[in-house]
Design a protein around this motif. Structure first.
Motif, PDB file in Angstrom:
ATOM      1  N   LYS B  51       1.164  -1.369  -0.404  1.00  0.00           N
ATOM      2  CA  LYS B  51      -0.411  -0.133   0.139  1.00  0.00           C
ATOM      3  C   LYS B  51       0.757   1.211  -0.015  1.00  0.00           C
ATOM      4  N   MET B  54       2.034   2.010  -3.150  1.00  0.00           N
ATOM      5  CA  MET B  54       0.471   2.373  -4.241  1.00  0.00           C
ATOM      6  C   MET B  54       0.538   4.268  -3.501  1.00  0.00           C
ATOM      7  N   LEU B  56      -0.819   4.565  -0.727  1.00  0.00           N
ATOM      8  CA  LEU B  56      -2.296   4.639  -0.193  1.00  0.00           C
ATOM      9  C   LEU B  56      -1.925   4.581   1.709  1.00  0.00           C
ATOM     10  N   ALA B  79      -1.640   0.566 -10.457  1.00  0.00           N
ATOM     11  CA  ALA B  79      -3.038  -0.269 -10.381  1.00  0.00           C
ATOM     12  C   ALA B  79      -3.165  -1.437  -9.127  1.00  0.00           C
ATOM     13  N   MET B  80      -4.089  -1.221  -8.384  1.00  0.00           N
ATOM     14  CA  MET B  80      -4.091  -2.114  -7.525  1.00  0.00           C
ATOM     15  C   MET B  80      -5.041  -3.274  -7.334  1.00  0.00           C
ATOM     16  N   PHE B  82      -7.682  -6.027  -5.568  1.00  0.00           N
ATOM     17  CA  PHE B  82      -7.504  -5.941  -3.863  1.00  0.00           C
ATOM     18  C   PHE B  82      -8.061  -7.736  -2.966  1.00  0.00           C
ATOM     19  N   ASN B  84      -9.372  -8.379  -0.832  1.00  0.00           N
ATOM     20  CA  ASN B  84     -11.307  -8.486  -0.711  1.00  0.00           C
ATOM     21  C   ASN B  84     -11.573  -8.124  -1.817  1.00  0.00           C
ATOM     22  N   ALA B  86     -13.012  -5.742  -3.633  1.00  0.00           N
ATOM     23  CA  ALA B  86     -13.104  -4.235  -3.463  1.00  0.00           C
ATOM     24  C   ALA B  86     -14.175  -3.805  -4.452  1.00  0.00           C
ATOM     25  N   LEU B  87     -15.008  -4.271  -5.131  1.00  0.00           N
ATOM     26  CA  LEU B  87     -16.092  -4.180  -6.382  1.00  0.00           C
ATOM     27  C   LEU B  87     -17.202  -3.424  -5.878  1.00  0.00           C
ATOM     28  N   LEU B  88     -17.439  -2.068  -6.150  1.00  0.00           N
ATOM     29  CA  LEU B  88     -19.364  -1.992  -5.620  1.00  0.00           C
ATOM     30  C   LEU B  88     -19.906  -2.293  -6.662  1.00  0.00           C
ATOM     31  N   PHE B  99     -14.621   1.059 -14.029  1.00  0.00           N
ATOM     32  CA  PHE B  99     -14.112   2.328 -13.008  1.00  0.00           C
ATOM     33  C   PHE B  99     -13.352   3.403 -12.759  1.00  0.00           C
ATOM     34  N   ARG B 147      -9.589  -4.742 -14.258  1.00  0.00           N
ATOM     35  CA  ARG B 147     -10.184  -3.467 -13.818  1.00  0.00           C
ATOM     36  C   ARG B 147      -8.905  -2.999 -13.678  1.00  0.00           C
ATOM     37  N   ALA B 148      -7.570  -3.743 -12.635  1.00  0.00           N
ATOM     38  CA  ALA B 148      -6.665  -2.707 -12.840  1.00  0.00           C
ATOM     39  C   ALA B 148      -5.408  -2.579 -14.438  1.00  0.00           C
TER      40      ALA B 148
END
Lengths: 235, 258
Positions: B51, B54, B56, B79-80, B82, B84, B86-88, B99, B147-148
Motif C-alpha cells: 500500500k 501504491m 495509500l 494499479a492495485m 485487492f 477482498n 473491493a468491487l462496487l 471504473f 479493472r486494474a
C-alpha cells in the motif's frame, strides 16, 4: 370491527361508531376546517423536516467521513436524540416564542438527530475497502462522493429520512397539543373540549393516515436504494 | 524500476500505547518487468509495504521511487488488485471494470470498448451485465484484475489476490495470471502467504518477518519462463518451497522465544 362492536354495545358517548366518525370526517373536510388545520400544521412540519433533511444528511455523511466532525457533533446530537420531546417544548417556546419559527424549530430538533445518525450509518455501510479502492484508482474527493458514497450510503440516508419524517409529524402534533393550539392539534383539543368524540377520532385518524402515508412513501425510496446499493437489482 | 529506501511506517496504537512499527527500515529494488512476490507470516507488514508503493500509506521516513519520481500518492502508473476484491456492489461487471477509466475521464465509448476487451482477456465472456454478488469469488477477482489492467498501468500491485478463493479456483487463477503477465512485460508486486504461490509466480521472493516488519532475505527463483504450472514437478520448485518453509518456521520459533 372490534371498534364498531365496542361502540355499538357500550352505547357510550365517548366511543363513536365508525359510521359517525366517517360522517364527521366528511363534514370537517366539507367545511374546509380540516384542510386549513392540515395546512397550518404541515407548514411547520414541512419546513422543519426539509430543514432537518438539508442539514442532517450532509452532516451525517461528513461525520462518517471525518472523525473530527464526528467527535465534535456527536455529543450534541446524542442529547438531541435522547431528550423527551414534551419536556423540551416549553424551553423552545421560551426562546423562540409561539409563532411558526418556534414550531419549525421543534420539528428540526426532533427530526435532525435521527436523520444525521442514519446518514452516518449509511456512510459506514459503504466500507473503507471501496473508499481505499477509489483513491487507489485516483478518485478525487468529488468523484468519491458522487460515484461511490452517495450510491453506497443511500439506504441509510433514506431510512433516516423516513424515520425523520415520522418524528417530524409527531413533533408537530405534540407542540400543538401541548402549548400552541393551532392546526390539527387545535382540532383535536376543540373536539375533546366539546365532547365531540367523532370529531376527535376523525382528527386523530387523519394524523395517523398522514404519518403512515409519509412513512410508506419513504420506505419505497429506501427499499429501492437498498436493493440497488447491495447489487440486487431485479434481473 | 521501483526503489524502496529505508522505508519506515508506524501506526498509532488504538489503546494509546506505543505506536506499532509496521515497517522498519525496508529497502528493496524491483526491476522493470520483474515479477516479485512478497512472502511472510501475517502481521509482517507485507500489505503495508504494498500500500505504501501504491501511495495509500504514507511513510514516516525513507522513500519509494518509481523511476526517478518519489511516490506521494496514487498514480496512473500503478494499479492495485485487492484481497477482498473491493468491487462496487451496485455496478455490473462492465461498469466495475471501467471504473478506473471512468475516474480518469475516459469517454463512454472508450470505457465500453476497454471493458469488452478485458472481459474477454480474463475469461468473463457472457457475464458482462452480472452484478458482483451473482459471481463466485474467483470470478469477482477476475473483475478486480481486469479493472486494474484496464487502466494500463506499468506496475501491477496485488495484495493476496487469491487468498480468499478455494484451492482449485486459485490454481486456475494462478495459471491465467502467469499467462497474462508473461506476455505483458509489466512489473508485478504480488503479496502472498503461500510458499507455492510465491515460487510458482515470482522471479524473486522477498521474505519478510514480523514485529517489526522487515525484509529478511530476497531469494532468486530461477525457474525458466514462460512458466506453466508444470514447474511444480521440477526439483528446484520443491527445494525452494522447502527452504521458504524452513525460514518461515525459524521466524515462528524466534517469535516464540522472544
Amino acid at each position: 370491527m372490534a371498534w364498531e362492536g365496542a361502540a355499538l354495545t357500550s352505547g357510550s358517548l365517548l366511543l363513536p361508531t365508525v359510521e359517525a366518525t366517517a360522517w364527521r370526517l366528511i363534514e370537517l373536510a366539507g367545511t374546509g376546517e380540516l384542510w386549513h388545520a392540515l395546512w397550518v400544521s404541515n407548514h411547520a412540519a414541512l419546513l422543519g423536516f426539509a430543514l432537518a433533511g438539508a442539514i442532517g444528511v450532509p452532516l451525517g455523511l461528513a461525520m462518517g467521513r471525518w472523525p473530527s466532525a464526528d467527535w465534535f457533533f456527536d455529543p450534541y446530537l446524542n442529547v438531541m436524540l435522547a431528550t423527551p420531546m414534551p419536556a423540551a417544548i416549553p424551553v423552545v417556546i421560551m426562546v423562540a416564542g409561539l409563532g411558526l419559527p418556534a414550531r419549525v424549530l421543534v420539528v428540526v430538533l426532533f427530526a435532525l438527530a435521527t436523520i444525521v445518525f442514519h446518514a452516518r450509518a449509511g456512510f459506514r455501510l459503504v466500507g473503507w475497502e471501496l473508499l481505499e479502492m477509489s483513491s487507489a484508482f485516483g478518485a478525487s474527493e468529488w468523484q468519491l462522493w458522487r460515484k461511490v458514497v452517495l450510491r453506497g450510503a443511500a439506504p441509510g440516508i433514506w431510512l433516516g429520512v423516513r424515520l425523520g419524517a415520522i418524528r417530524a409529524v409527531s413533533a408537530m402534533v405534540t407542540i400543538e397539543l401541548l402549548l400552541v393550539a393551532v392546526g390539527m392539534g387545535r382540532l383535536i383539543l376543540d373536539a375533546q373540549g366539546s365532547l365531540d368524540a367523532a370529531g376527535l377520532f376523525a382528527s386523530v385518524m387523519v394524523i395517523v393516515a398522514e404519518s403512515v402515508l409519509l412513512a410508506h412513501l419513504f420506505q419505497r425510496f429506501e427499499q429501492d436504494a437498498s436493493q440497488a446499493a447491495m447489487g440486487m437489482a431485479a434481473e | 524500476m521501483i526503489t524502496i529506501e529505508s522505508a519506515r511506517v508506524r501506526f498509532a496504537s488504538t489503546e494509546g500505547g506505543a505506536p506499532m512499527v509496521a515497517l522498519a527500515d525496508v529497502s528493496l529494488t524491483i526491476a522493470r518487468g520483474e515479477f516479485l512476490c512478497i512472502l511472510g507470516p501475517s502481521g509482517c507488514g507485507k500489505t503495508t509495504l504494498l500500500k505504501a508503493m501504491m501511495g495509500l500509506v504514507p511513510l514516516d521516513s525513507g522513500q519509494i521511487r518509481i523511476g526517478s519520481h518519489a511516490v506521494t500518492g496514487p498514480g496512473a502508473d500503478r494499479a492495485m488488485v485487492f484481497q477482498n476484491y473491493a468491487l462496487l456492489p451496485w455496478a455490473d461487471v462492465t461498469a466495475n471494470i471501467a471504473f478506473g477509466l471512468e475516474l480518469r475521464g475516459a469517454s463512454r465509448e472508450e470505457c465500453a470498448r476497454q471493458a469488452a476487451h478485458w472481459i474477454k482477456a480474463v475469461g468473463l465472456g457472457g457475464f458482462e451485465h452480472h452484478l458482483p454478488r451473482q459471481l463466485s469469488g474467483g470470478m469477482q477477482q477476475r473483475v478486480g484484475l481486469a479493472r486494474a489492467l484496464a487502466v494500463e498501468p506499468e506496475i501491477l500491485l496485488m495484495d493476496e489476490p487469491f487468498g480468499a478463493v478455494d484451492a482449485q479456483t486459485r490454481r486456475l487463477l494462478q495459471e491465467d495470471l502467469l499467462d497474462l503477465m508473461q506476455r505483458s512485460g509489466k512489473t508485478v508486486v504480488f503479496v502472498t502467504h503461500s510458499m507455492e504461490e510465491a515460487v510458482l509466480l515470482g522471479d524473486r521472493v522477498a521474505l519478510m518477518s514480523p514485529r517489526p516488519g522487515r525484509v529478511r532475505e530476497v531469494i532468486e527463483v530461477g525457474l525458466t519462463r514462460p512458466r506453466t504450472a508444470s514447474v511444480e514437478r521440477e526439483p528446484r520448485f520443491t527445494e525452494l518451497k522447502e527452504y521458504l518453509w524452513e525460514r518461515l518456521r525459524a521466524m515462528r520459533d524466534e517469535a516464540a522465544d522472544a
